[in-house]
Each structure stands twice: as structure tokens, then as C-alpha cells.
Design an enzyme around this catalytic site. Structure first.
Site, mmCIF file in Angstrom:
data_model
loop_
_atom_site.group_PDB
_atom_site.id
_atom_site.type_symbol
_atom_site.label_atom_id
_atom_site.label_comp_id
_atom_site.label_asym_id
_atom_site.label_seq_id
_atom_site.Cartn_x
_atom_site.Cartn_y
_atom_site.Cartn_z
ATOM 1 C CB THR A 1 -0.914 0.002 1.235
ATOM 2 O OG1 THR A 1 -1.815 -1.100 1.147
ATOM 3 C CG2 THR A 1 -1.736 1.294 1.298
ATOM 4 C CE LYS B 1 -5.327 -1.269 2.181
ATOM 5 N NZ LYS B 1 -4.041 -1.943 2.208
ATOM 6 C CE LYS C 1 2.534 1.616 4.738
ATOM 7 N NZ LYS C 1 1.845 0.845 3.679
#
Lengths: 299, 299
Positions: A101, A176, A244
Site C-alpha cells: 500500500t 485502497k 503510513k
């Protein structure tokens, strides 16, 4: 192209990569692997994979389709364009599938650079956690050229239960990012609802059952609500990792002129937990921030 | 007590009360009804109910169990303690069931006052909307004395699919407050996720499907996500009503020393839409605040 199964490469054998690579290997695909910490590759080697000594070496040992499953944007960049990176050895027709990701914008740039050598870069971040990785039931959000995606689709169907093609390179990562927004805002809602329940003297199990039977139902409530109620903060999905992801979300949104105040608020709470040394706790440990603000403890 | 079904009273025949009263009437219970706007009682009268000319008259006409289904705390207070209110005519043994969503603290106080005359007051707010009211599938969150609750349980099982007894008076309302926190925070998350998707050029239907298949899944996403994506702001559940509920939530939380920042943020957005004249839109119209902040339109 011959009838044999294509030789695969796998880079990044962590909590997600290791079981996903194993599922591909178990399906009979010859595989060459590389991991920054070589010891983590051993179970795959024992299961029949070949060890490479660099990302480029994965290709020189014969892989035509390479999967990447690392942590952050700079990690993917290093695997692709660093010393002995994939770009230094990739020939036209190679397909690189990135399950990490990372930033949608960086993904678009990586895809453009690789396209110049005739190499396809498919972003394919996943949702479903380590359980989904083990069971091959992950949701996969893919971006990239349709022809390239179709070539790797049989492989994605081995590691995932559902593959959505969102569009051009970067669109899988963009999806995502949206997923993470829905996840963390639902999570803070569960925390605040349970905080109110706790301070009202209610039985939290009963509240979770009733609320979960109506318009307040969510995956976060069903799966993390009971852990919040019992102060079980073991991961699951770690706060450092979701932080993150949320920084990617907020960067992307900022460039689009979107404030996303709720997601930004949750990000600040995760940041607070991480700064207190809780970065390796599960995301449900955001409850500690709600506890601190309210001067109470769930358990 | 004889073998005949108890005579029921029903006060408040709005979007929720009318179908819930109808289900009780259809189950064969004799019923006396009262509504501030008498015309709204007509369909129930046509179906066999008797019209009362005040809340007290519901009791003098023979009801031993009375349901209240009105909007806000002052409305319940007026029905109970106002001129010709229920308290003025209630005899020991009467049970009053309040399906309205009101303040947990006021509920405790109402129950205490009524207990002095031997009257039970059961808070029983519901979740599941007008569809759940029509189909008799509501979730009911009940607070009150167990013996009194057991007496009305067969009736609650007619109007609801699930009845949870949370504890003492007020605990049903406290649980409803928790429910609303989980509802609205999940909703703002769906809005922000879809805003990011829209500005990233993604297909919103595809995003809803993928996100709804994983850890971002929620009732709000499945049910209101498609309406947000198409800017369909028809209610459903109205912003004015959820604002009333959220003010109860924040009042309750404040007294407990709980900040509930996420719920407070969503409240401010609902307030903004209401001030712009959108109070009678569905809750998904909170998307308009996200659109305004981001300078875009969903549709």
C-alpha cells in the site's frame, strides 16, 4: 509463450507476503524469492522456491512476473529503481505486481518509468489482513493496463477472493486509500460509542450486539469492538502501518483540495498512540486516546 | 388480570408510531389512540382503534399499557406531566413504554416521578427506521424494571425483531445514544471515502463494492453509500432528528467528561446542513458539507 506455468518472482516475505507467496508456490508455480532479511525467505526455500541475491537477480534467474509486497513508497522505489533493482534487469513483457500500500501518485510515476522499457506495473493493494492472506480470500484493488492485468489475473485469483480492476495505474492505490478512510472513521465511532456505553454503566457486550444489529453495524464494530471492550490491543493490523496509509490518504486528499477532517482527526489520534510507543499495537489501541481524553479505562 | 388481551394506549402516530401501533392493533389488541394532530389518527380509527381527546383520556378509556412515540424530551414530558397528561390519570400498575429517543437523564427522572404513583416507565427507543417499523423488525433497546418489561415483552416482540434489556430506567436511551455515535461516524467516513474516490476519478459503485467487501464494510456504506454517490438526499432518517439525538449524545457525554470529538465534528456538519435549510433531508445529505469543503459535487 509455452504451456508451462510462468516463472514467478516474489519480493517481500513479511506477514502478508510470506503466506501469499506460499499460496502461489503451492499452486505449482516455480518461484524465485528475495527478501531484505534473507532468513525470512527460508520457509519458502524449504517449500521449493529459489533464493535470489537481489531484486534484479529474481529476473535474471528467469521470473517473468514479479510480485512486490513491502511496506512503504520508498521501499517499492528501492526494489524497482535502486541498485540491482528490478528496472535494471527487466525486459519488455515483464509484469510487476505491487501488493504494497503506497502513494497513488508515486505509483503512476513508477508505472510511467517502467512503461518506457515495455514493463507493466500493476498496483494491487489488498484488504483482508494476515488471515485473508493465509486463506487466499483477500480483496484486491488493482490499477494498470487491462491486458497486463488479464495476464496475471489467474495468479491474483489464487491469492485473493475478489479482484476489482479500478482503472489506470494508481487507481488501485487510490481505492485502497478510500478503504482506509472508511475503516478508521468507523473504528473511532466504535471507540466513542463504547466509551459512552462504558461511562453510562452499560454492558458493553450487550451494546455491541444491539448496535451491531442495526444501522450502526460495521466490520470494525463486530471485529474490533469486543477487543476494545476488553482492552485487547494485540495486532491485527498495526498502528504504524495504518499511520503510513493515512499519511498517504491525507497527502492525496490535500493535493485534491479535500480537507477530510474526520480522517485527519483519527490520524492525529493514531499519531498520539504511536508517539507514546504504541506503534506496534493493533489499530483498536486508538481506544487508549479516547480513554485518556475521557479519564477512564475500558478494562 | 383476565384472559383477554390488555387494552393498549398509543400516543404519537407519526412515521414510526403509526405503523408500530397498526402492528399491535392487527395482533388483536384493543387500542385507544391520541395524537396532537388528530387527523393522523384516522387510519388507526378506521382500523378499529378508539380516539381519545387527551393523553389522560387514553387511560380513562381503559388502557393499562400505554406506548409513547413522539419526537423530543419536552414532548414526552408534556404527554406525561402536562395538562391532562398521563400522570394525572395513571393508576398503580399502569405501564408506560416510551419508544421516543430522548435524554437518558430526563428518562431516569420521569421514571422516578412515575414510580411514586406505582407506575412503571420503560424507555424503549428503537433502531431500524420506518421500514423496520412497518415490518415489525425493529431493534428495541429497553431500560426499566424487569417485572414491568416482562409484562410488555409480548407486545414489544410484535413491533420489534429483537429486544435487549439494558438495565435500569434510562439505560435503553443510553444505548440508543451509543448507537447514534456509531451510526454517524461511520456515515461521515463513507462520505469522506467517496469524496476521495470521486476526486481520484474512480467509479464509485466499484469502490462501494470493494470497500464493502472488507474491513471498511458498514450498514451506512451499503445503505447510504449509493445515495451519496448519486446525490439522492431524500429521507430515510431526517437530519433534524439525528441532530436532536446528537445533542442528547453530546449533553450526556459532557456530563460524563467525555469529549467524543468525532461525534461532535459530525454534529457540527449536520448543524451546518440544517442551518442551510436541509433539516428535512436524509442524513446522507451530510455529504453536502463534505462537497462544500472540497469544492466538488458528487453528482
Amino acid at each position: 509463450m509455452n504451456d508451462a506455468k510462468p516463472q514467478l518472482g516474489y519480493i517481500g516475505l513479511g506477514i502478508m507476503g510470506a503466506p501469499m507467496a506460499k499460496n502461489l508456490l503451492d499452486a505449482g508455480h516455480p518461484m524465485t524469492v528475495w527478501n531484505r532479511t534473507a532468513a525470512k525467505a527460508q520457509p519458502l526455500i524449504d517449500a521449493g522456491a529459489t533464493l535470489a541475491d537481489s531484486p534484479a537477480d529474481v529476473l535474471t534467474k528467469g521470473a517473468s512476473i514479479v510480485f512486490i509486497n513491502v511496506t512503504d513508497t520508498p521501499d517499492v522505489e528501492a526494489v524497482l529503481f535502486g541498485e540491482r533493482g528490478l528496472a535494471s534487469a527487466a525486459v519488455a513483457g515483464t509484469v510487476i505486481v505491487d501488493h504494497s500500500t503506497i502513494s497513488p501518485d508515486a505509483t503512476r510515476s513508477f508505472a510511467e518509468r517502467l512503461a518506457k522499457q515495455g514493463v507493466d506495473f500493476i498496483d494491487a493493494p489488498v484488504s483482508g489482513g494476515d488471515t485473508g492472506a493465509k486463506n487466499g480470500t483477500l480483496s484486491i484493488m488493482a490499477g494498470g493496463r487491462r491486458e497486463a492485468l488479464e495476464r496475471v489475473l489467474p495468479l491474483l485469483n489464487i491469492v485473493g477472493g475478489k479482484v476489482a480492476h479500478l482503472g489506470a495505474p494508481g487507481s488501485g492505490q487510490a481505492c485502497k486509500a478510500c478503504n482506509q478512510v472508511a475503516v478508521v472513521t468507523a473504528l473511532i465511532g466504535v471507540c466513542e460509542a463504547l466509551a459512552l456505553a462504558k461511562q453510562s454503566g452499560l454492558d458493553l457486550d450487550q451494546v455491541l450486539e444491539v448496535v451491531g444489529g442495526g444501522a450502526g453495524a460495521s466490520w470494525q464494530l463486530s471485529n474490533l469492538g469486543p477487543k476494545i471492550a476488553t482492552a485487547d490491543h494485540a495486532p491485527g493490523f498495526m498502528i504504524d502501518l495504518v499511520l503510513k496509509d493515512l499519511n498517504i490518504v491525507l497527502d492525496t486528499a490535500k493535493r485534491q483540495g479535500l480537507p477530510l477532517d474526520a480522517a485527519a482527526h483519527v490520524t492525529s489520534l493514531f499519531q498520539q498512540i504511536a508517539e507514546q510507543g504504541g506503534g506496534r499495537l493493533g489499530t483498536q489501541a486508538i481506544a487508549k486516546a479516547v480513554e485518556a481524553a475521557g479519564g477512564f479505562r475500558f478494562a
